[in-house]
Scaffold this motif. Structure first.
Motif, mmCIF file in Angstrom:
data_model
loop_
_atom_site.group_PDB
_atom_site.id
_atom_site.type_symbol
_atom_site.label_atom_id
_atom_site.label_comp_id
_atom_site.label_asym_id
_atom_site.label_seq_id
_atom_site.Cartn_x
_atom_site.Cartn_y
_atom_site.Cartn_z
ATOM 1 N N ALA A 1 0.835 -1.201 0.000
ATOM 2 C CA ALA A 1 0.000 0.000 0.000
ATOM 3 C C ALA A 1 0.871 1.253 0.000
ATOM 4 N N LEU B 1 -10.248 -3.007 1.338
ATOM 5 C CA LEU B 1 -8.912 -2.850 0.771
ATOM 6 C C LEU B 1 -8.888 -3.199 -0.714
ATOM 7 N N LEU C 1 -10.437 -0.440 -2.699
ATOM 8 C CA LEU C 1 -9.528 0.700 -2.860
ATOM 9 C C LEU C 1 -8.451 0.390 -3.898
ATOM 10 N N SER D 1 -5.706 3.888 1.028
ATOM 11 C CA SER D 1 -5.372 2.459 1.064
ATOM 12 C C SER D 1 -4.293 2.188 2.104
#
Length: 335
Positions: free
Chosen positions: A26, A107, A110, A155
């Motif tokens: 991320a 997640l 995103l 994220s």
């Protein structure tokens, strides 16, 4: 049956990334988003906006730049290549987020949002070339890159926190002040893109008359005014957090934001009084990305979603033996 599973599900059944790996991927998307912003600025500042004369190929006859195109073709094509690298990084994040157990749909959503923003911005970049560096399209290209950076930061934040309902760490008016700071900084970024569209760096030496028809000095002054607004809101938020005895993390992030905004202001004044040198403008674009990251982190730090679950509950011990007190320890302590 395994044959009916999609590729991401097959990977998830064979690979279990750690929570730390998901957070690292991320963060990698954030870094790549910043790089895309800076290298996109480098394309414009080196007059390489039309280094490749068409899109999606570099020339009507060649996918890659030719030697006759010189450094401008290499710079423009290099930026396009970095988009491919960005797609790989975002793809790794999507796969890691999907393979991680327990599955966190927020997640993966995103991650896919990042992917589609990259795709949309690639098309916008192509339209930029096909329209001969239309200043409005150039500005939207930068704003789309900022949107990608926004989702990447979200994220990164979500990859390091739990999935509980958001809990405010400060009173509602304080959070509203934080959102006001985000709004003002967003307006500052938009106005900055308009300043770019009215300024002398069109992205190609033949397009200097192809600019947004606004007075450059007036729009620059408006940009400076919003800088003062952002600085004022940052200072107000810091004093407010101190007054309400907010946790240390938000207060520290506000100080980081103030330092970043102050440095960005110095760079802005230097570029203005030095006649807009390309290198200084490049640092200013990097600073704008860092300021936006700091602002988002400040606002997100004002709420909490609980601790991140580091391990898959299915992999923990089936019995409650780990939670039971050890008889030896209790016996020893009672003597």
């Amino acid at each position: 049956m395994p044959n009916s599973l999609n590729p991401l599900e097959l990977i998830a059944r064979r690979w279990q990334p750690s929570a730390a790996f998901v957070r690292q991927t991320a963060l990698a998307t954030v870094v790549m988003a910043v790089i895309i912003v800076v290298t996109g600025g480098a394309v414009r500042l080196t007059q390489s906006g039309l280094g490749c004369s068409t899109w999606p190929t570099c020339t009507p006859e060649s996918l890659t730049p030719t030697s006759a195109m010189g450094i401008n073709g290499l710079v423009e094509f290099g930026n396009r290549t970095l988009t491919g690298v960005l797609c790989v990084v975002v793809g790794v994040f999507i796969i890691a987020a999907r393979a991680r157990h327990p599955r966190r749909r927020s997640l993966t959503r995103l991650g896919w949002a990042q992917f589609w923003i990259v795709m949309i911005n690639a098309v916008v970049g192509g339209i930029t070339v096909l329209t001969g560096l239309n200043p409005y399209i150039v500005s939207s290209h930068f704003l789309a890159a900022t949107a990608l950076l926004t989702v990447a930061v979200l994220s990164w934040k979500r990859a390091g926190e739990g999935d509980e309902e958001p809990r405010d760490l400060v009173a509602r008016p304080v959070r509203q002040l934080g959102w006001l700071l985000v709004t003002a900084t967003g307006a500052l970024t938009v106005i900055g893109s308009v300043v770019t569209g009215t300024g002398p760096h069109a992205g190609d030496a033949t397009k200097l008359d192809h600019r947004i028809p606004l007075n450059w000095q007036e729009i620059t002054q408006l940009h400076v005014d919003f800088v003062y607004i952002v600085v004022g809101l940052t200072v107000a938020l810091w004093f407010t957090l101190r007054a309400v005895k907010a946790p240390a993390a938000p207060r520290r992030m506000v100080l980081e934001l103030f330092a970043c905004v102050a440095l960005q202001g110095v760079i802005g004044y230097v570029q203005y009084f030095m006649g807009l040198p390309e290198l200084v403008i490049g640092f200013h674009m990097l600073g704008s990305a860092l300021v936006w990251i700091c602002v988002l982190r400040v606002c997100l730090s004002l709420r909490d979603r609980g601790p991140l679950q580091e391990e898959d509950p299915d992999e923990s011990a089936p019995s409650g033996e780990q939670e039971a007190p050890e008889p030896q320890v209790a016996s020893a302590s009672s003597r």
